[in-house]
Design a protein around this motif. Sequence first.
Motif, PDB file in Angstrom:
ATOM      1  N   UNK A   1     -27.159 -30.250  34.109  1.00  0.00           N
ATOM      2  CA  UNK A   1     -28.470 -30.483  34.985  1.00  0.00           C
ATOM      3  C   UNK A   1     -28.599 -31.956  33.376  1.00  0.00           C
ATOM      4  N   UNK A   2     -29.282 -31.177  32.551  1.00  0.00           N
ATOM      5  CA  UNK A   2     -28.901 -31.890  31.266  1.00  0.00           C
ATOM      6  C   UNK A   2     -28.084 -33.125  30.764  1.00  0.00           C
ATOM      7  N   UNK A   3     -27.353 -33.003  30.936  1.00  0.00           N
ATOM      8  CA  UNK A   3     -25.961 -34.235  30.854  1.00  0.00           C
ATOM      9  C   UNK A   3     -25.724 -34.910  31.520  1.00  0.00           C
ATOM     10  N   UNK A   4     -26.594 -34.471  33.115  1.00  0.00           N
ATOM     11  CA  UNK A   4     -26.993 -35.335  33.966  1.00  0.00           C
ATOM     12  C   UNK A   4     -27.829 -36.202  34.283  1.00  0.00           C
ATOM     13  N   UNK A   5     -28.811 -35.682  33.039  1.00  0.00           N
ATOM     14  CA  UNK A   5     -30.122 -36.172  32.746  1.00  0.00           C
ATOM     15  C   UNK A   5     -29.145 -37.430  31.568  1.00  0.00           C
ATOM     16  N   UNK A   6     -28.773 -37.252  30.391  1.00  0.00           N
ATOM     17  CA  UNK A   6     -28.822 -37.555  29.959  1.00  0.00           C
ATOM     18  C   UNK A   6     -27.745 -39.232  29.965  1.00  0.00           C
ATOM     19  N   UNK A   7     -26.819 -39.248  31.718  1.00  0.00           N
ATOM     20  CA  UNK A   7     -26.481 -40.374  31.709  1.00  0.00           C
ATOM     21  C   UNK A   7     -27.071 -40.912  32.165  1.00  0.00           C
ATOM     22  N   UNK A   8     -28.232 -40.782  33.133  1.00  0.00           N
ATOM     23  CA  UNK A   8     -28.844 -41.995  33.589  1.00  0.00           C
ATOM     24  C   UNK A   8     -29.993 -42.195  32.877  1.00  0.00           C
ATOM     25  N   UNK A   9     -30.192 -41.773  31.610  1.00  0.00           N
ATOM     26  CA  UNK A   9     -30.764 -41.821  29.896  1.00  0.00           C
ATOM     27  C   UNK A   9     -30.329 -43.398  29.886  1.00  0.00           C
ATOM     28  N   UNK A  10     -28.823 -43.231  29.572  1.00  0.00           N
ATOM     29  CA  UNK A  10     -28.328 -43.772  28.668  1.00  0.00           C
ATOM     30  C   UNK A  10     -28.294 -45.028  29.527  1.00  0.00           C
ATOM     31  N   UNK A  11     -27.704 -44.717  31.533  1.00  0.00           N
ATOM     32  CA  UNK A  11     -28.160 -46.324  32.544  1.00  0.00           C
ATOM     33  C   UNK A  11     -29.251 -46.963  31.419  1.00  0.00           C
ATOM     34  N   UNK A  12     -30.406 -46.231  31.667  1.00  0.00           N
ATOM     35  CA  UNK A  12     -31.558 -46.902  31.717  1.00  0.00           C
ATOM     36  C   UNK A  12     -31.713 -47.557  30.397  1.00  0.00           C
ATOM     37  N   UNK A  13     -31.096 -47.049  29.011  1.00  0.00           N
ATOM     38  CA  UNK A  13     -31.229 -48.046  27.826  1.00  0.00           C
ATOM     39  C   UNK A  13     -30.098 -49.117  28.211  1.00  0.00           C
ATOM     40  N   UNK A  14     -29.332 -49.512  28.586  1.00  0.00           N
ATOM     41  CA  UNK A  14     -28.283 -50.394  28.588  1.00  0.00           C
ATOM     42  C   UNK A  14     -29.032 -51.544  29.675  1.00  0.00           C
ATOM     43  N   UNK A  15     -29.828 -50.709  30.419  1.00  0.00           N
ATOM     44  CA  UNK A  15     -30.351 -52.285  31.179  1.00  0.00           C
ATOM     45  C   UNK A  15     -31.675 -52.726  30.691  1.00  0.00           C
ATOM     46  N   UNK A  16     -32.608 -52.136  29.862  1.00  0.00           N
ATOM     47  CA  UNK A  16     -33.517 -51.439  28.706  1.00  0.00           C
ATOM     48  C   UNK A  16     -34.440 -51.532  28.773  1.00  0.00           C
ATOM     49  N   UNK A  17     -34.524 -50.042  30.197  1.00  0.00           N
ATOM     50  CA  UNK A  17     -36.115 -49.710  30.668  1.00  0.00           C
ATOM     51  C   UNK A  17     -36.075 -48.886  29.671  1.00  0.00           C
ATOM     52  N   UNK A  18     -37.502 -49.699  28.709  1.00  0.00           N
ATOM     53  CA  UNK A  18     -37.430 -48.647  27.971  1.00  0.00           C
ATOM     54  C   UNK A  18     -38.023 -47.894  27.895  1.00  0.00           C
ATOM     55  N   UNK A  19     -39.279 -48.125  28.671  1.00  0.00           N
ATOM     56  CA  UNK A  19     -40.834 -48.031  28.739  1.00  0.00           C
ATOM     57  C   UNK A  19     -40.502 -46.539  29.764  1.00  0.00           C
TER      58      UNK A  19
END
Length: 457
Positions: free
Chosen positions: A377-395
């Motif tokens: 689950x941590x890997x899956x969570x990391x993948x979603x976080x990385x996509x949010x960083x790509x999309x500039x959804x920092x907050x």
Amino acid sequence: MAGIGFELRKVLKTDRLLSLTKIYGYSAILSSGPWVISILAIVLVGFINMANLGEVSDAFRFQVVITYAIALASSLIITGVLQLPFTRYIADLIFKQREDEILPSYFGAIFLAWIMGIPTVIPFYIWVFQDQSMVFLVGVVCTFLILCGVWISSILAASLKYYRNVVWAYFISYAFIVLASYYFGNSIEMLIYIFFFGNSILFVILMSYIIKSYNSSVFMKIDFFLAKNFYWTLGLAGLFYNLGAWVDKFIFWYHPATGHNVIGKLNASIVYDMPIFLAYLSILPGMAIFFFRLESDFAEKYDLYYDAVRSGGTLGMIKRYRNDMIDVIRHAVHEILMIQGILDIILFLTAPYVFDALHIPQLYLGLLYILTIGAMLQIAFMSVLAILYYLDRKQVAMWLCLAFFIGNAVLTYISIGMGPSMFGYGYTVSLLLVFLASLVVIRNEMDRLDYETFMLQ
């Protein structure tokens, strides 16, 4: 990081089966080298030391000092404040075609990590290791500093076209650590200095590739940290994520029911440390999939979408590229969960034999099972976080990381109080909750992507 994705796609165009093996092998090393491989090398050093001397004390103390308590944990947490803002700043420089500022900014990031770390760790180490020699203290401080440089260097080095050389750099440095420990690791001080010199080799190699790749007439700049628009939300997201990844270990180390003293004021947990280590080793395939799918497939679709936005593409083109990004996200998460799930089942079937080989009581098999699910689950969570960083959804990424930190801390403490049968559930349940929340967030963000891209600029 899209540069490494481009290089990996070129490998994939050659022999299909061999190419898949190569790209996932490179992805596993590039994504997991800074932490999983380091931990694996340290455990091997411990086993070698025990085999040579027939003593557990120095080997186990070395593992606690380097792996669990000081160098890896504190250097990752300290540099976690800088890693994401620095990565974003470098991406901005590349986009603005100001690559001559990358190298001085790289040296500036290392300088800042040391400036932030030295006033914090030196008094802390003196307090923790007040009964140890000065030689020991100097070795631990130097190891902390060099690891800070390694983490920051890995950000740039992994994105360069010399990714094969980066893989060899990790291999050479950790091979040196293991071999030198076999021949010269006759005390904890020697083990610490061997680990320091091995990571120094890695640091110098990574730095040489970075210097070779970027030109500059200025030695050092810290503009990215001093600028008014410093990405504090990214810094806090990195800090909270690293704290969240370590807080369950700290609680198990210092809870009276699960921890015991090892050296100075440092504790360890026989119950928790080996199962979580095995759980983290099991996610290497998931890390490889995550790295390749993000840096190759998603990066490509991301570039197509925003190129169409900037160049005046038709609405149909923009929507098609957005739908392509959504498909990549779904496929990546599905592939991570499916492949990792299959490997976890294999691990569950073989775990009793592994525990017998390592002389770990079978009582803790249930803990390994639940921690393995949590690591997935941590890997899956990391993948979603990385996509949010790509999309500039920092907050929103920052709030998810904060929720992970608080949830893991609270639930881990509660689970220990509920007895041994519930050990590990705090870590796994907290990740399940934040992963489900992150899926809801990323779905809403992708649904609103066209609107926010055009209307909120």
